[in-house]
Write a protein that holds these residues in place. Structure first.
Motif, short mmCIF file in Angstrom:
data_model
loop_
_atom_site.label_atom_id
_atom_site.label_comp_id
_atom_site.label_asym_id
_atom_site.label_seq_id
_atom_site.Cartn_x
_atom_site.Cartn_y
_atom_site.Cartn_z
N TYR A 1 -4.25 -5.19 -3.17
CA TYR A 1 -3.18 -5.17 -2.16
C TYR A 1 -2.37 -6.45 -2.33
O TYR A 1 -2.76 -7.52 -1.86
CB TYR A 1 -3.79 -5.07 -0.76
CG TYR A 1 -2.78 -4.90 0.34
CD1 TYR A 1 -2.00 -3.75 0.43
CD2 TYR A 1 -2.61 -5.88 1.31
CE1 TYR A 1 -1.08 -3.59 1.46
CE2 TYR A 1 -1.69 -5.73 2.34
CZ TYR A 1 -0.92 -4.59 2.41
OH TYR A 1 0.00 -4.42 3.42
N VAL B 1 -4.46 1.80 -0.19
CA VAL B 1 -5.64 0.95 -0.25
C VAL B 1 -6.71 1.52 0.68
O VAL B 1 -6.41 1.92 1.79
CB VAL B 1 -5.28 -0.49 0.19
CG1 VAL B 1 -6.46 -1.42 0.09
CG2 VAL B 1 -4.11 -1.01 -0.64
N LEU C 1 -8.83 -3.30 5.33
CA LEU C 1 -8.77 -2.93 3.92
C LEU C 1 -10.02 -3.48 3.24
O LEU C 1 -10.53 -4.53 3.63
CB LEU C 1 -7.53 -3.54 3.26
CG LEU C 1 -6.20 -3.29 3.94
CD1 LEU C 1 -5.07 -3.91 3.13
CD2 LEU C 1 -5.95 -1.82 4.16
N GLY D 1 0.80 -1.22 0.00
CA GLY D 1 0.00 0.00 0.00
C GLY D 1 0.83 1.27 0.00
O GLY D 1 0.28 2.36 -0.13
#
Length: 164
Positions: A142, A55, A76, A50
């Protein structure tokens, strides 16, 4: 391995009580900052994969399956239509996170998004075919999720939150 990449093997001590306590402490700080700023700060994860591609992060408010207490966990997420998609990775630890078990027992929950609080949702675990479709999208969001899956023997669950 790049500057911000995770190692191929799980780091030593990943499943130690110290790591778990550190993760819990950092999550509490993120919840406080996110809440205080209504998501202006804390709504993007900028760690690991990230760092270069932040994210989106939400706060999941869920009820403890044993205590009945409300807990808030930063996670996330990926939007898929109206649904919000989560991954119960817990950083590749060998056990599912507590929030996952809490949602199994009490699927009615709330999320807080940047600029929007108290969105009621119902949680469910993605079925196998749905997980096969969602997992690559989560890894694209991610990349570290793929490492977490490599680090653990368990299949990391994908959770779907549907607004009520």
């Amino acid at each position: 391995m790049g500057r911000f990449s995770l190692p191929a093997q799980a780091p030593k001590g990943l499943d130690s009580p110290v790591t778990a306590a550190l993760m819990k402490y950092m999550a509490k700080i993120q919840v406080k900052v996110f809440t205080a700023t209504n998501g202006r700060v804390g709504a993007k994860w900028r760690v690991g994969a990230g760092f270069r591609h932040p994210v989106p992060t939400l706060l999941l408010e869920h009820r403890g399956r044993k205590s009945g207490r409300l807990f808030t966990t930063p996670l996330l997420y990926l939007r898929s239509g109206d649904d919000l998609i989560l991954v119960a990775s817990q950083g590749g630890l060998p056990k599912h996170p507590q929030w996952y078990f809490n949602l199994l027992a009490h699927p009615e929950a709330r999320v807080h998004l940047k600029g929007r609080r108290d969105l009621p949702v119902t949680a469910r675990v993605a079925a196998a075919d749905e997980r096969r479709e969602l997992w690559p999208r989560m890894v694209a969001l991610y990349a570290d999720f793929a490492k977490y899956q490599d680090w653990t023997d368990r299949e990391i669950p994908v959770v779907v939150l549907t607004p009520r």
